[in-house]
Write a protein that holds these residues in place. Sequence first.
Motif, PDB file in Angstrom:
ATOM      1  N   GLY A 227      -6.515 -24.272 -40.079  1.00 45.05           N
ATOM      2  CA  GLY A 227      -7.862 -23.696 -40.007  1.00 45.05           C
ATOM      3  C   GLY A 227      -8.420 -23.968 -38.630  1.00 45.05           C
ATOM      4  O   GLY A 227      -7.804 -23.662 -37.614  1.00 45.05           O
ATOM      5  N   HIS A 228      -9.644 -24.548 -38.567  1.00 45.20           N
ATOM      6  CA  HIS A 228     -10.246 -25.106 -37.356  1.00 45.20           C
ATOM      7  C   HIS A 228     -10.861 -24.091 -36.404  1.00 45.20           C
ATOM      8  O   HIS A 228     -11.936 -24.333 -35.855  1.00 45.20           O
ATOM      9  CB  HIS A 228      -9.225 -25.956 -36.599  1.00 45.20           C
ATOM     10  N   THR A 229     -10.245 -22.961 -36.183  1.00 46.17           N
ATOM     11  CA  THR A 229     -10.707 -22.042 -35.136  1.00 46.17           C
ATOM     12  C   THR A 229     -11.879 -21.170 -35.558  1.00 46.17           C
ATOM     13  O   THR A 229     -12.558 -20.597 -34.710  1.00 46.17           O
ATOM     14  CB  THR A 229      -9.563 -21.102 -34.712  1.00 46.17           C
ATOM     15  N   HIS A 230     -12.111 -21.017 -36.855  1.00 48.43           N
ATOM     16  CA  HIS A 230     -13.149 -20.128 -37.400  1.00 48.43           C
ATOM     17  C   HIS A 230     -12.930 -18.677 -36.966  1.00 48.43           C
ATOM     18  O   HIS A 230     -13.881 -17.885 -36.954  1.00 48.43           O
ATOM     19  CB  HIS A 230     -14.553 -20.564 -36.960  1.00 48.43           C
ATOM     20  N   GLY A 231     -11.701 -18.350 -36.592  1.00 54.26           N
ATOM     21  CA  GLY A 231     -11.440 -17.000 -36.096  1.00 54.26           C
ATOM     22  C   GLY A 231     -12.188 -16.694 -34.816  1.00 54.26           C
ATOM     23  O   GLY A 231     -12.367 -15.535 -34.444  1.00 54.26           O
ATOM     24  N   GLY A 232     -12.600 -17.753 -34.106  1.00 56.42           N
ATOM     25  CA  GLY A 232     -13.432 -17.592 -32.916  1.00 56.42           C
ATOM     26  C   GLY A 232     -14.915 -17.722 -33.216  1.00 56.42           C
ATOM     27  O   GLY A 232     -15.712 -17.969 -32.322  1.00 56.42           O
ATOM     28  N   GLN A 233     -15.299 -17.497 -34.463  1.00 58.69           N
ATOM     29  CA  GLN A 233     -16.680 -17.550 -34.973  1.00 58.69           C
ATOM     30  C   GLN A 233     -17.546 -16.428 -34.400  1.00 58.69           C
ATOM     31  O   GLN A 233     -18.331 -15.825 -35.124  1.00 58.69           O
ATOM     32  CB  GLN A 233     -17.334 -18.911 -34.731  1.00 58.69           C
ATOM     33  N   ILE A 234     -17.419 -16.149 -33.131  1.00 59.39           N
ATOM     34  CA  ILE A 234     -18.110 -15.016 -32.499  1.00 59.39           C
ATOM     35  C   ILE A 234     -17.070 -14.197 -31.748  1.00 59.39           C
ATOM     36  O   ILE A 234     -16.381 -14.723 -30.865  1.00 59.39           O
ATOM     37  CB  ILE A 234     -19.211 -15.482 -31.530  1.00 59.39           C
TER      38      ILE A 234
END
Length: 295
Positions: A227-234
């Motif tokens: 996980g960890h990356t949040h898909g970039g989040q933005i």
Amino acid sequence: MIVRRNFLRLAAGFLFASLSTTSYAVGVEPMLRMKTVTYRPRLPNWPDGLRLRLVLLADFHACDPWMSAARIASIAEKANSLQGDMVLLLGDFLSGMRLCTGHVPPEDWAAALSGLSAPLGVHAILGNHDWADDHEAMARGKGPLLAQRALEGIGVPVYDNRAVSFEKDGHRFWLAGLGDQIGPLRPMDDLPGTLAQVSDDAPVILMAHEPDIFPGVPARVAITLSGHTHGGQIRLFGRSPFVPSRFGSRYIRGHIIEGGRHLIVSAGLGMSGIPVRFGAPPEIVVVELGGEAAA
């Protein structure tokens, strides 16, 4: 020349678009756009006849109002409906975000997760925020962590550089989990020591909160889950201004294959830093192993 009326129209349009985008990124995408993503990787040397369905939940970052205990309970209910053989929790239960109305106590978010169930159990690793935002553990310079105690209190084992064997469909496999790789005090992961616990040639499923470990994961491991990356989040125009990885966007999200080795990175469920998701909606990930189709 832009006359005053046209300028005001442009300014009003810009303001409306900005407010609409902000409202979407704060209140819609992170709260209402959760999706389920399914991957069916075709793994080399995976045993014929072993079918395994994994449900991955990553990066809750429990805090009000963005990730309340009630919302966590609803996510757990959704996860159960996906009928996985295992539910895997990939770390970062705590949240250090300041832009919130309050942090959800570990006993509350753990109670919300206590309804999770699967035939082969619910299993967890911890993430960097589970260290960094546990002020008592940071002051002591060692665990046990609040998140670990909360999870074990509801019967969920926490894998801290540990490997355990399971059996399904007459086939043996291993589930392994690493300690956190960042560690605000020091890195906690021990990949060689974890894999040394594997005593046969059955396939290994590796849980690692940060995907940065992947270049060093041997082909002995069937698949790595992170996980960890949040898909970039933005994400703006297909790019993320900040990805918490030394590899940039290389492991930002999805199914990655390098040198015949497989990695799946979840975009996660919550937020850190700022309460914004844009172009990277929260997700529950399903991984189907041993099926016919690849994804």
